[in-house]
Design a protein around this motif. Structure first.
Motif, PDB file in Angstrom:
ATOM      1  N   LYS A 265      14.164  60.105  61.706  1.00  0.00           N
ATOM      2  CA  LYS A 265      15.126  59.405  60.850  1.00  0.00           C
ATOM      3  C   LYS A 265      15.879  58.326  61.632  1.00  0.00           C
ATOM      4  CE  LYS A 265      15.714  63.504  57.973  1.00  0.00           C
ATOM      5  NZ  LYS A 265      16.594  64.634  57.615  1.00  0.00           N
TER       6      LYS A 265
ATOM      7  N   ARG B 140      20.775  60.421  50.245  1.00  0.00           N
ATOM      8  CA  ARG B 140      20.661  60.775  48.821  1.00  0.00           C
ATOM      9  C   ARG B 140      21.633  59.955  47.984  1.00  0.00           C
ATOM     10  NH1 ARG B 140      20.965  66.179  51.236  1.00  0.00           N
ATOM     11  NH2 ARG B 140      18.855  67.041  51.435  1.00  0.00           N
TER      12      ARG B 140
ATOM     13  N   ASN C 203      21.739  63.242  55.798  1.00  0.00           N
ATOM     14  CA  ASN C 203      20.800  63.393  54.684  1.00  0.00           C
ATOM     15  C   ASN C 203      21.479  63.111  53.346  1.00  0.00           C
ATOM     16  OD1 ASN C 203      18.867  64.143  56.537  1.00  0.00           O
ATOM     17  ND2 ASN C 203      19.089  66.338  56.181  1.00  0.00           N
TER      18      ASN C 203
ATOM     19  N   GLU D 295      23.483  66.641  60.718  1.00  0.00           N
ATOM     20  CA  GLU D 295      22.240  66.124  60.164  1.00  0.00           C
ATOM     21  C   GLU D 295      22.294  66.126  58.639  1.00  0.00           C
ATOM     22  OE1 GLU D 295      18.308  64.581  60.619  1.00  0.00           O
ATOM     23  OE2 GLU D 295      19.996  64.838  61.976  1.00  0.00           O
ATOM     24  N   GLU D 296      22.873  67.159  58.055  1.00  0.00           N
ATOM     25  CA  GLU D 296      22.953  67.222  56.601  1.00  0.00           C
ATOM     26  C   GLU D 296      23.873  66.141  56.046  1.00  0.00           C
ATOM     27  OE1 GLU D 296      22.274  67.665  52.954  1.00  0.00           O
ATOM     28  OE2 GLU D 296      21.148  68.816  54.451  1.00  0.00           O
TER      29      GLU D 296
ATOM     30  N   ASP E 276      20.328  71.233  55.700  1.00  0.00           N
ATOM     31  CA  ASP E 276      19.857  71.281  57.083  1.00  0.00           C
ATOM     32  C   ASP E 276      20.788  72.183  57.895  1.00  0.00           C
ATOM     33  OD1 ASP E 276      19.631  70.352  59.992  1.00  0.00           O
ATOM     34  OD2 ASP E 276      18.032  69.189  59.034  1.00  0.00           O
TER      35      ASP E 276
END
Length: 649
Positions: free
Chosen positions: A618, A143, A139, A135-136, A130
């Motif tokens: 999210k 995961r 994410n 934000e990443e 991202d």
């Protein structure tokens, strides 16, 4: 073991044990066959030994024979020589598997990580990154949760590559630490920042990191596990003291509660320097083990060469850092000596600031171009203005139009940027609107609690500086949002645009505020230390905040008056400006504020655009799960897809 005991008690049964020694002549006892009773007992023993172990006994046997796994996951945006020490340290304290989420475009082009992955020291997981780094990070935490949920027999931990899990008890590994805490399912410990850490901080200033039992929770945030536990029963959840976390188990419910962030047994240290260079007693006992583990990793094919290349390109370590300054003809007070750049005669590599910002540091380097704000006010520019350098702050003024003055205050993310190219907060937006600009730039995290700065701003006000302009706006975010409110009384009739502000960090007034340790340690007996008493004479104050983020909400609730306009940015956390920017709403909102057309109705009409933002989806899903509405959370994604489809048509 049972058969060996039998062999000692009944030598004539020795034929049950395979013999590795040469065959010997049988004795009288060997020739005599076992009795019928002995044969039945032997048959029973064989059946018991060959029977599969199931149920609770199987778990205990596995625990006795195989140590619990410890999965470490991290998002690594780029290679760093500190990574090898980070990996070695966590392997020393029990990590058995390391999963590294990295940009799929970089896989195969990162020699250090590629070499470690080829040798099996880490598992590289390519991901589509991202653009927003924060934000990443979220994410990648999701995961990691998927991997942890599919595993069993151990624990999972998610960290950034500059975060070190510190054990303060007698435990030698994280697994033994969890056993010492009564076999806890989850341990959530606080994050502490070292003095070397600058602008590249985590999304949560004083957040948590959690060790989580594998296979228990279906999801996680960066801080804590999320969702309904697979077991369906109670969860043994402890803090860094090893004490039970209060019910309900929710990050929102814990905000501001005492006893949540204990660290007697464990904590997480955030530092940009390698583990062996961190001057803290928590990591000192591991220095020899880290060195041995690092040497073992360096022996892997290609790792030593990749590490040497990274080290050669890396700026000096924090202990060797030097402050540099450009000899630009700026306004220097008579009692100040101008700072000069230093060079390192032993290397051609540039000397870096503490945050890693690159400056032109050698005498032979060509002079850099002027920063845009200085280009406006220097002798060849087209605007009047001034620059004043105080001990811990700098003040920049660019006079463009007498109708509007915008006063901006830096936030935490800027304080360690000492480069000459640093721009005032919102500089381009203010310039594009042709507003005059007064910028207060900070060099430390002090919430502007500095007598010299306060006296300087008071002198500007008494000299009539703010009265020169028809309208004055003060704005900032977080620490800057506090300053915009706190100093607004110096400009009666002003408008304040404040994002996620604190109203004070005086612990006697806000004892529930546990964030911003460095700010809380400042002198809060100075003037302008409580925003609640500084806004009576301003025209209005727009306060942007997330009502679901309790620390910010409690600060906003301290602000009273008809001139206080609360604008709720739901599910943005402590990052309302970033949230609005990602939704392409920040500039329109600021523009309406400057044009005096911003109203709650106008804002919420604009804010409907957030529904197309993945961040919002999210955050909404996570909030619903935390509040026990998992079934409702499953409806969010389909609704989100329908909205995006409708918007594209």
């Amino acid at each position: 073991m049972l058969l060996s005991i039998i062999s000692r008690r009944a030598p004539n049964w020795s034929f049950l044990i395979p013999m590795k020694t040469p065959r010997r002549r049988p004795s009288r006892l060997d020739i005599n066959p076992p009795s019928q009773t002995e044969q039945k007992f032997i048959h029973l023993l064989k059946s018991v030994a060959s029977a599969p172990v199931t149920g609770r006994r199987a778990g205990k046997q596995e625990q006795m024979t195989t140590p619990p796994k410890l999965l470490l996951s991290a998002f690594v945006p780029h290679q760093s020589p500190a990574f090898l020490g980070w990996l070695a340290y966590h392997r020393v304290i029990g990590v058995t598997h390391t999963y590294i989420f990295a940009d799929r475009k970089s896989i195969g082009r990162m020699p250090l990580l590629d070499g470690l992955a080829a040798a099996g020291a880490v598992t590289l997981v390519p991901v589509a990154v991202d653009p927003d780094r924060h934000e990443e990070i979220r994410n990648s935490a999701l995961r990691a949760a998927q991997t942890e949920f599919a595993e069993s027999g151990g624990y999972g931990l998610y960290l950034a590559p500059d975060e070190y899990f510190c054990i303060s008890s007698r435990a030698k590994t994280i697994q033994s630490l969890m056993r010492a805490c009564g076999g806890a399912d989850v341990m959530s410990v606080p994050v502490r920042l070292t003095e070397h850490h600058g602008a590249d901080a985590a999304p949560h200033d004083a957040g948590l990191r959690s060790v989580v039992r594998l296979g228990l929770f279906p999801s996680r945030s960066v801080e804590v596990p999320l969702g309904t536990p697979r077991s369906g029963g109670p969860v043994a959840w402890v803090n860094g003291d090893g004490q039970p976390m209060p019910l309900p188990h929710s990050r929102l419910a814990w905000a501001g509660l005492a006893g949540v962030a204990g660290d007697d047994r464990a904590s997480v240290l955030k530092s940009p320097v390698p583990a062996t260079d961190i001057p803290t007693p928590e990591l000192a006992p591991w220095s020899d083990a880290i060195a041995k583990e690092t040497a073992m990793l360096m022996a892997l094919p290609g790792v030593a060469a990749a590490q040497a290349t990274l080290c050669a390109a890396e700026p000096a370590r924090p202990g060797e850092l030097r402050q540099t300054a450009l000899e630009t003809p700026l306004s220097i007070s008579p009692h100040e000596e101008p700072e000069t750049a230093e060079t390192d005669s032993t290397t051609d590599a540039p000397i870096a600031e503490e945050t890693g910002a690159e400056l032109a540091a050698t005498a032979g380097d060509p002079a850099p171009s002027l920063p845009p704000w200085f280009a406006e006010i220097h002798t060849g520019g087209n605007a009047q203005g001034f620059y004043t350098r105080l001990e811990h702050h700098a003040i920049i003024c660019v006079r463009r139009d007498v109708r509007r003055l915008v006063v901006t205050f830096d936030n935490l993310s800027n304080v360690h940027d000492l480069s000459a190219t640093r721009e005032p907060w919102a500089y381009k937006f203010v310039r594009d609107n042709n507003c005059s600009h007064l910028s207060v730039m900070a060099r430390r995290k002090d919430w502007y609690r500095d007598p010299q700065l306060i006296a300087y701003l008071e002198r500007l006000a008494s000299d009539g500086f703010f009265r020169d302009f028809a309208k004055v706006f003060l704005t900032g975010t977080s620490m800057g949002g506090f300053a915009a409110l706190a100093f607004s009384s110096l400009a009666p009739g002003a408008t304040v645009i404040s994002f996620n502000p604190q109203t004070t960090l005086d612990e006697s007034l806000v004892p529930w505020e546990t964030r911003f340790r460095m700010g809380r340690q400042r002198d809060w007996s100075l003037p302008y230390s409580d925003c609640a008493f500084e806004i009576d004479d301003i025209e209005k104050a727009f306060i942007f905040y997330d009502p679901f983020f309790e620390p910010d909400r409690r600060h906003v609730e301290r602000l009273e008056g008809d001139n206080v306009i609360r604008l709720k940015t739901w599910f943005s956390g402590h990052y309302s400006p970033t949230f609005l920017r990602r939704a392409d709403l920040l500039k329109p909102v600021m523009q309406q504020a400057l044009d005096d057309t911003l109203t709650p109705a106008a804002f919420y009409s604009l804010f409907r655009g957030r529904r197309h933002l993945p961040w919002y989806r999210k955050s909404l899903e996570g909030s619903l799960v935390e509040r026990g509405h998992a079934a409702l959370a499953t409806r969010v994604a389909p609704a989100f897809r329908r909205l995006r489809k409708q918007a594209a048509e």
